[in-house]
Design an enzyme around this catalytic site. Sequence first.
Site, PDB file in Angstrom:
ATOM      1  N   ASP A  12       0.826  -1.216   0.000  1.00  0.00           N
ATOM      2  CA  ASP A  12       0.000   0.000   0.000  1.00  0.00           C
ATOM      3  C   ASP A  12       0.859   1.265   0.000  1.00  0.00           C
ATOM      4  OD1 ASP A  12      -2.362   1.393  -0.026  1.00  0.00           O
ATOM      5  OD2 ASP A  12      -2.648   1.324   2.145  1.00  0.00           O
ATOM      6  N   HIS A  29       2.249   3.116  -9.026  1.00  0.00           N
ATOM      7  CA  HIS A  29       2.057   1.693  -9.320  1.00  0.00           C
ATOM      8  C   HIS A  29       3.240   1.156 -10.137  1.00  0.00           C
ATOM      9  CE1 HIS A  29      -1.805   2.102  -7.567  1.00  0.00           C
ATOM     10  NE2 HIS A  29      -2.399   2.678  -8.583  1.00  0.00           N
ATOM     11  N   LEU A 123      10.181 -21.236  -4.810  1.00  0.00           N
ATOM     12  CA  LEU A 123       9.321 -20.271  -4.113  1.00  0.00           C
ATOM     13  C   LEU A 123       7.909 -20.408  -4.673  1.00  0.00           C
ATOM     14  CD1 LEU A 123       8.804 -17.618  -2.390  1.00  0.00           C
ATOM     15  CD2 LEU A 123       9.439 -16.346  -4.440  1.00  0.00           C
TER      16      LEU A 123
HETATM   17  C1  IPE Z   1      -5.574  -2.675  -0.063  1.00  0.00           C
HETATM   18  O1  IPE Z   1      -5.204  -1.363  -0.202  1.00  0.00           O
HETATM   19  C2  IPE Z   1      -5.563  -3.380  -1.377  1.00  0.00           C
HETATM   20  C3  IPE Z   1      -4.283  -3.563  -2.036  1.00  0.00           C
HETATM   21  C4  IPE Z   1      -3.119  -3.156  -1.631  1.00  0.00           C
HETATM   22  C5  IPE Z   1      -4.355  -4.294  -3.280  1.00  0.00           C
HETATM   23  P1  IPE Z   1      -6.255  -0.149  -0.300  1.00  0.00           P
HETATM   24  O2  IPE Z   1      -5.434   1.071  -0.419  1.00  0.00           O
HETATM   25  O3  IPE Z   1      -7.216  -0.387  -1.400  1.00  0.00           O
HETATM   26  O4  IPE Z   1      -7.012  -0.223   1.091  1.00  0.00           O
HETATM   27  P2  IPE Z   1      -7.893   0.858   1.852  1.00  0.00           P
HETATM   28  O5  IPE Z   1      -8.962   1.290   0.900  1.00  0.00           O
HETATM   29  O6  IPE Z   1      -7.006   1.998   2.218  1.00  0.00           O
HETATM   30  O7  IPE Z   1      -8.411   0.152   3.068  1.00  0.00           O
HETATM   31  C1  IPE Z   2      -1.758   0.161  -3.296  1.00  0.00           C
HETATM   32  O1  IPE Z   2      -1.465   1.512  -3.321  1.00  0.00           O
HETATM   33  C2  IPE Z   2      -1.886  -0.416  -4.672  1.00  0.00           C
HETATM   34  C3  IPE Z   2      -3.197  -0.958  -5.010  1.00  0.00           C
HETATM   35  C4  IPE Z   2      -4.280  -0.894  -4.306  1.00  0.00           C
HETATM   36  C5  IPE Z   2      -3.269  -1.610  -6.301  1.00  0.00           C
HETATM   37  P1  IPE Z   2      -2.631   2.592  -3.329  1.00  0.00           P
HETATM   38  O2  IPE Z   2      -2.998   2.861  -4.753  1.00  0.00           O
HETATM   39  O3  IPE Z   2      -3.734   2.164  -2.458  1.00  0.00           O
HETATM   40  O4  IPE Z   2      -1.885   3.840  -2.733  1.00  0.00           O
HETATM   41  P2  IPE Z   2      -2.480   4.908  -1.715  1.00  0.00           P
HETATM   42  O5  IPE Z   2      -2.977   4.153  -0.517  1.00  0.00           O
HETATM   43  O6  IPE Z   2      -3.584   5.615  -2.436  1.00  0.00           O
HETATM   44  O7  IPE Z   2      -1.323   5.790  -1.399  1.00  0.00           O
HETATM   45 MG    MG Z   3      -4.096   2.452  -0.472  1.00  0.00          MG
END
Ligand code: IPE
Ligand code: IPE
Ligand code: MG
Length: 231
Positions: A12, A29, A123
């Site tokens: 995240d 990303h 793995l």
């Molecule tokens: C969780 O992250 C999902 C992934 C990393 C794929 P999110 O960024 O979507 O989660 P919330 O919305 O902050 O809980």
């Molecule tokens: C996690 O990073 C990646 C996915 C959910 C695919 P985010 O896109 O949720 O990044 P933030 O939380 O908005 O910074």
């Molecule tokens: Mg996020």
Amino acid sequence: METPTHIAIIMDGNGRWAKKRFLPRVAGHVRGVKRVKDSIEQCLEFNIKYLTLFAFGRDNWKRPQEEVSFLMDLLLEQINKEFTKLHDKNICVRFIGDRSRIDKSLVDRIESIEHLTQKNDKLFLSIALDYSGTYDITQAVNKIIQLSPKTAISEKDFSRYLLSYPYPSVDLFIRTGGEYRLSDFMLWDLAYSECYFTTKLWPDFDKTVFCAAMKWFNSRERRFGMISEQL
Ligand code: IPE
Ligand code: IPE
Ligand code: MG
């Protein structure tokens, strides 16, 4: 040093990483992909057997359409690029989640890489795509009632119907990005996991942070309900 058998990661913080640099969210990303590769390398180096990465949750469909499409395209591009490299490294790749809403072109590639790498055993890498913990439990229940609606089932037998099967339960759970929640990740599998939360954003999750998490894991005493003296 005691190493975890199964590590599961919520990657995240990509969007925030990009925002801090005045870049579009998707740049985060792209940068995050590098950290996926680094983490795989770290697991190979530390002899970790199982790695599960949360790539796209069922709730992530709610994001703007352009971001969702970008993520799917990025995944397809990376599978195409990394296909043989993962195989050469003796990694067994599979995807867990609902495939019915994923583009056919991506599902085809997923099936090819799963097929190609199915006998590998250095793995075991699971990518969670259109996955959620509640979905996983629900699909398991549905499979069970279809097979034998009237028979009671034990915890051990139940776990065989989860998408994570036959991976063992998660030893070390890591979440980057400074959020302290599970966001509907592996609810069953995390029952006794050690949970490592870091404010580091996923694109900054380098070897140092990985090693810090491993060191922290090593310092934990896992009691599973017992007391220290019994261990
Ligand atoms: C969780 O992250 C999902 C992934 C990393 C794929 P999110 O960024 O979507 O989660 P919330 O919305 O902050 O809980
Ligand atoms: C996690 O990073 C990646 C996915 C959910 C695919 P985010 O896109 O949720 O990044 P933030 O939380 O908005 O910074
Ligand atoms: Mg996020």
